[in-house]
Motif scaffolding. Structure first.
Motif, short mmCIF file in Angstrom:
data_model
loop_
_atom_site.label_atom_id
_atom_site.label_comp_id
_atom_site.label_asym_id
_atom_site.label_seq_id
_atom_site.Cartn_x
_atom_site.Cartn_y
_atom_site.Cartn_z
N MET A 1 20.38 -9.50 4.77
CA MET A 1 20.37 -9.27 3.34
C MET A 1 21.30 -8.09 3.03
N SER A 2 22.18 -8.26 2.07
CA SER A 2 23.13 -7.21 1.73
C SER A 2 22.46 -6.12 0.89
N THR A 3 23.12 -4.99 0.77
CA THR A 3 22.61 -3.88 -0.05
C THR A 3 22.43 -4.32 -1.49
N ILE A 4 23.37 -5.08 -2.00
CA ILE A 4 23.27 -5.58 -3.38
C ILE A 4 22.05 -6.48 -3.53
N ASP A 5 21.78 -7.34 -2.55
CA ASP A 5 20.61 -8.22 -2.60
C ASP A 5 19.32 -7.40 -2.62
N VAL A 6 19.28 -6.31 -1.83
CA VAL A 6 18.10 -5.45 -1.80
C VAL A 6 17.90 -4.78 -3.16
N VAL A 7 18.98 -4.24 -3.72
CA VAL A 7 18.89 -3.57 -5.02
C VAL A 7 18.42 -4.56 -6.09
N VAL A 8 18.97 -5.76 -6.09
CA VAL A 8 18.56 -6.78 -7.07
C VAL A 8 17.09 -7.15 -6.86
N ALA A 9 16.67 -7.32 -5.61
CA ALA A 9 15.27 -7.68 -5.33
C ALA A 9 14.31 -6.58 -5.78
N VAL A 10 14.68 -5.31 -5.52
CA VAL A 10 13.84 -4.18 -5.94
C VAL A 10 13.79 -4.13 -7.47
N GLY A 11 14.93 -4.30 -8.12
CA GLY A 11 14.97 -4.31 -9.58
C GLY A 11 14.11 -5.42 -10.16
N ALA A 12 14.17 -6.60 -9.56
CA ALA A 12 13.35 -7.73 -10.03
C ALA A 12 11.86 -7.42 -9.85
#
Length: 153
Positions: A1-12
């Motif tokens: 999982m990329s850093t962007i995917d993690v940030v998006v998942a946390v934001g969601a």
């Protein structure tokens, strides 16, 4: 999982849980207290409103005898007489004042006279500032009128 995917998942996740997180933050920091339910266990009409920065009534509700109403009201903050003059809630039963309510410091406070009391008494019940609450107004078996604040479910 990329850093962007993690940030998006946390934001969601934060967005999906924002109401719960906001409530927990309000309780943790003694923030906004929101009365979400009013229970009138008296034989007379319960009337409530607040002043919150002006002399105009806000969140003005009338609850018939023996009824409840799910109606939001944030308890206003007042730390001195000048703030209190335009920031407090009013509870009337049968057209007669029962209490004047405000938040100060870590507590929800009240007076039976329409005036600020520094470090005034805490409202009976769950008077810690912050979170969602229910206010119960009731006549006891001896006919005495009172009120208390509790949790909201």
């Amino acid at each position: 999982m990329s850093t962007i995917d993690v940030v998006v998942a946390v934001g969601a996740w934060i967005w999906a849980n924002k109401d719960k997180l906001g409530l927990e933050w309000a309780e943790l920091t003694y923030g906004v207290t929101n009365v979400k339910r009013w229970r009138n266990e008296t034989g007379e009409e319960l009337e409530v409103w607040k002043l919150d920065g002006s002399q105009s009534r806000q969140d003005h509700y009338r609850i018939p005898a023996g009824q409840s109403d799910d109606a939001d009201m944030w308890i206003p903050w007042a730390d001195n007489p000048e703030q209190y003059a335009v920031k407090h809630a009013v509870i009337l039963v049968g057209g007669r004042p029962l209490a004047y309510v405000w938040q100060s410091g870590t507590k929800i406070r009240f007076n039976t006279n329409d005036e600020f009391v520094p470090g005034g008494p805490s409202v009976p019940g769950a008077a810690k500032a912050g979170g969602n609450r229910t206010i119960l107004v009731k006549t006891d078996e001896m006919g005495r009128l009172g009120f208390a604040i509790g949790g909201f479910q």
